[in-house]
Design an enzyme around this catalytic site. Structure first.
Site, PDB file in Angstrom:
ATOM      1  N   THR A  42      -1.916  -9.918  27.151  1.00 46.96           N
ATOM      2  CA  THR A  42      -2.669 -10.682  28.155  1.00 46.96           C
ATOM      3  C   THR A  42      -1.908 -10.798  29.471  1.00 46.96           C
ATOM      4  OG1 THR A  42      -3.710 -11.937  26.372  1.00 46.96           O
ATOM      5  CG2 THR A  42      -3.839 -12.886  28.566  1.00 46.96           C
ATOM      6  N   ALA A  47      -6.340  -6.291  34.238  1.00 44.65           N
ATOM      7  CA  ALA A  47      -7.010  -7.520  34.708  1.00 44.65           C
ATOM      8  C   ALA A  47      -8.466  -7.310  35.101  1.00 44.65           C
ATOM      9  CB  ALA A  47      -6.237  -8.135  35.880  1.00 44.65           C
ATOM     10  N   HIS A  50     -14.371  -5.429  32.488  1.00 40.19           N
ATOM     11  CA  HIS A  50     -15.191  -4.220  32.375  1.00 40.19           C
ATOM     12  C   HIS A  50     -16.640  -4.578  32.076  1.00 40.19           C
ATOM     13  CE1 HIS A  50     -11.821  -1.415  32.507  1.00 40.19           C
ATOM     14  NE2 HIS A  50     -11.162  -2.225  31.691  1.00 40.19           N
ATOM     15  N   LYS A 249      -8.775   4.749  29.976  1.00 39.95           N
ATOM     16  CA  LYS A 249      -9.538   4.804  31.227  1.00 39.95           C
ATOM     17  C   LYS A 249      -8.769   5.461  32.360  1.00 39.95           C
ATOM     18  CE  LYS A 249     -12.463   0.953  29.910  1.00 39.95           C
ATOM     19  NZ  LYS A 249     -11.960   0.839  28.531  1.00 39.95           N
ATOM     20  N   ARG A 310       0.094  -2.369  25.093  1.00 39.51           N
ATOM     21  CA  ARG A 310      -1.288  -2.564  24.677  1.00 39.51           C
ATOM     22  C   ARG A 310      -1.376  -2.422  23.160  1.00 39.51           C
ATOM     23  NH1 ARG A 310      -1.968   0.908  29.153  1.00 39.51           N
ATOM     24  NH2 ARG A 310      -2.796   2.661  27.970  1.00 39.51           N
ATOM     25  N   ILE A 336      -7.874  -5.316  19.009  1.00 45.72           N
ATOM     26  CA  ILE A 336      -8.578  -5.698  20.240  1.00 45.72           C
ATOM     27  C   ILE A 336      -7.990  -4.912  21.413  1.00 45.72           C
ATOM     28  CG2 ILE A 336      -9.393  -7.604  21.655  1.00 45.72           C
ATOM     29  CD1 ILE A 336     -10.405  -7.674  18.781  1.00 45.72           C
ATOM     30  N   CYS A 401       8.280 -21.100  48.053  1.00 46.79           N
ATOM     31  CA  CYS A 401       8.030 -19.649  48.102  1.00 46.79           C
ATOM     32  C   CYS A 401       7.405 -19.328  49.457  1.00 46.79           C
ATOM     33  CB  CYS A 401       7.110 -19.217  46.965  1.00 46.79           C
ATOM     34  SG  CYS A 401       6.620 -17.490  47.023  1.00 46.79           S
ATOM     35  N   CYS A 403       6.881 -16.325  50.833  1.00 48.29           N
ATOM     36  CA  CYS A 403       5.973 -15.171  50.820  1.00 48.29           C
ATOM     37  C   CYS A 403       4.534 -15.594  50.535  1.00 48.29           C
ATOM     38  CB  CYS A 403       6.413 -14.149  49.773  1.00 48.29           C
ATOM     39  SG  CYS A 403       8.033 -13.413  50.038  1.00 48.29           S
TER      40      CYS A 403
END
Length: 477
Positions: A42, A47, A50, A249, A310, A336, A401, A403
């Site tokens: 995860t 991200a 689909h 993909k 994965r 999964i 931070c 940035c």
């Protein structure tokens, strides 16, 4: 400790299941071997939500991908999580790949997924960096991107607020079948459960073998590497896919929620022990393959490379259901693979409807609150809102931070929130210090200091990620 259900795994599927189960009067625990929520697949993936055109007909992947993708806009609204509708192009180079596009378009039509076929020239008029090699494009205007770990953390926060118990740093060591369920030994503790839901990702087959000698699938780690391009470089507006193959993909260009572009991944089958180290070969593969479909990708403007594992499987479909006839209350949520992220809301619904309701016939949890209040994000406030906040809480005026314009107040809130951050990476996942151009070069020491102060610990005890990943070795003065 006695529970109705114990979920093994706090990734996107485990946390969505926990949130949905918290709607009911059930005693639920979630166990995870990592130091934080969403630290496995995860955390490091493309991200993408689909749309559901790719999986083969008649599979759970096809069914649950479409259901899950359609749930994400409302889910992210309820959880106050970021979702960005980018749309996507699947691009073909030549007649052979064009034929494959026609197959995908036919599936999309039958599954009622909005789509459109374009010529290469029509697509290049919109996405100007598309290569001249591209001859035909299948457009999906409803495709979106999210931050998967943000959604998983939000789901777990809702679940815990509704009474679910979360146990991190709890590796499952043994599971014993008993007369009324299962005895799980984890983190030196014993958990008695009437039902076990195995959402352990890469560890799913190993968890099964604790209960049965006849496990008919294996989980195989597949490494995918990525470049992260600085958010001041406009590469593409949409997700750009090559035509998918049996390996996956392909190498993609993915605009992210916050304006960076991901380029990747490759797909490398690994032997154990699997590693998330990046490789020279992986980088070369990504460079070569992305150049076939997109011109002038500014890989020299990369601010980071990373790799994720994965959970590929010997099964060609999701494995969702009882382990075997002797274990009707040991429910697998295994194998999964992609499109697992997009399918996760559908998976949670499927498991509860098919295996939990009949088993427990639970009453609704009258006190359950299924929404999450949006955390304060200083960079998203108007000048007036920011000034008012800083007057009330001065820590929000101290930018840690530079940035990404992230304040001390945001970091402190992330530490003290439900399921709060306990590591530098945990803070980064929740409020993003270290995700800008300097990649934590300026702000990481400040984050260590804030964690130590807020958790009442020595800076020597603060970890980067896992509980044994201390950043500082000793004091030097």
């Amino acid at each position: 400790m006695l529970y109705d259900i114990v979920i093994i795994g706090a990734g996107i599927c485990g946390t969505m299941l926990a949130r949905e189960l918290s709607r009911y009067e059930l005693k639920v625990a979630v166990l995870d071997k990592e130091n934080d929520i969403a630290n496995g697949a995860t955390m490091a993936n493309s991200a993408i939500v689909h749309a559901g055109y790719d999986p083969e007909d008649g599979t759970l992947k096809a069914e649950l991908n479409v259901i899950g993708a359609r749930k994400y806009p409302q889910l992210c609204e309820e959880l106050n999580c970021h979702i960005k509708n980018t749309g996507a192009y699947v691009v073909a180079c030549g007649a052979e790949e064009e034929a494959r596009l026609d197959v995908l378009a036919d599936r999309a039509a039958r599954r009622d997924i909005p789509h459109e076929l374009l010529s290469g020239d029509e697509a290049r008029a919109v996405e100007v960096k598309l290569s001249e090699n591209v001859t035909k494009v299948l457009s999906f205007p409803a495709m979106s991107v999210i931050y998967p770990w943000e959604v998983a953390i939000a789901c777990m926060q809702v679940a815990v607020s509704n009474g679910t118990e979360l146990y991190l740093n709890h590796k499952v060591d043994d599971i014993e079948k008993t007369e009324d369920g299962y005895l799980i030994t984890s983190g030196g503790e014993a958990f008695h459960a009437k039902m076990v839901i195995n959402a352990a990702g890469l560890g799913a087959a190993s968890i099964c073998r604790m209960v049965s000698d006849t496990v008919d699938f294996e989980m195989l780690p597949r490494r995918g590497e990525y470049y992260v391009i600085s958010n001041d470089e406009q590469v593409v507006d949409r997700v750009i896919f090559p035509v998918p193959t049996a390996k996956g993909k392909g190498v993609l260009a993915i605009p992210t929620v916050y304006g960076n572009t991901l380029i990747g991944p490759n797909s490398e089958q690994l032997d154990e022990p699997a590693t998330t180290a990046t490789s020279v070969g992986g980088a070369a593969y990504i460079r070569e393959n992305i150049s076939k479909i997109i011109n002038d990708v500014p890989l020299h403007k990369s601010i980071r490379t990373f790799a994720g594992l994965r959970p590929s499987s010997t099964s060609k479909d999701f494995i969702i259901g009882p382990l075997d006839v002797d274990n009707p209350d040991f429910i697998n949520v295994a194998s999964i693979e992609s499109p697992g992220l997009a399918s996760a809301p559908g998976i949670a619904e499927y498991v509860i409807d098919n295996f939990v309701i009949d088993r427990f016939n639970p009453l609704p949890n009258a006190d359950a609150v299924m929404t999450r209040k949006r955390p304060v994000v200083v960079s998203e406030l108007s000048d007036e809102e920011r000034d008012e906040l800083v007057r009330a809480k001065p820590q929000y005026g101290n930018i840690v931070c530079r940035c990404e314009t992230i304040s001390e107040g945001e970091i402190v809130a992330a530490i003290h929130d439900v399921c709060g951050a306990r590591s530098v990476k945990g803070v980064k996942k929740r409020v993003r210090p270290g995700m800008g151009k300097c990649q934590g070069g300026f702000c990481e020491p400040k984050v260590v200091e804030i964690l130590a102060r807020e958790l009442n610990r020595s800076p020597l005890e603060i970890v980067l990620d896992g509980r044994n990943s201390q950043i500082l070795k000793k004091e030097n003065r």
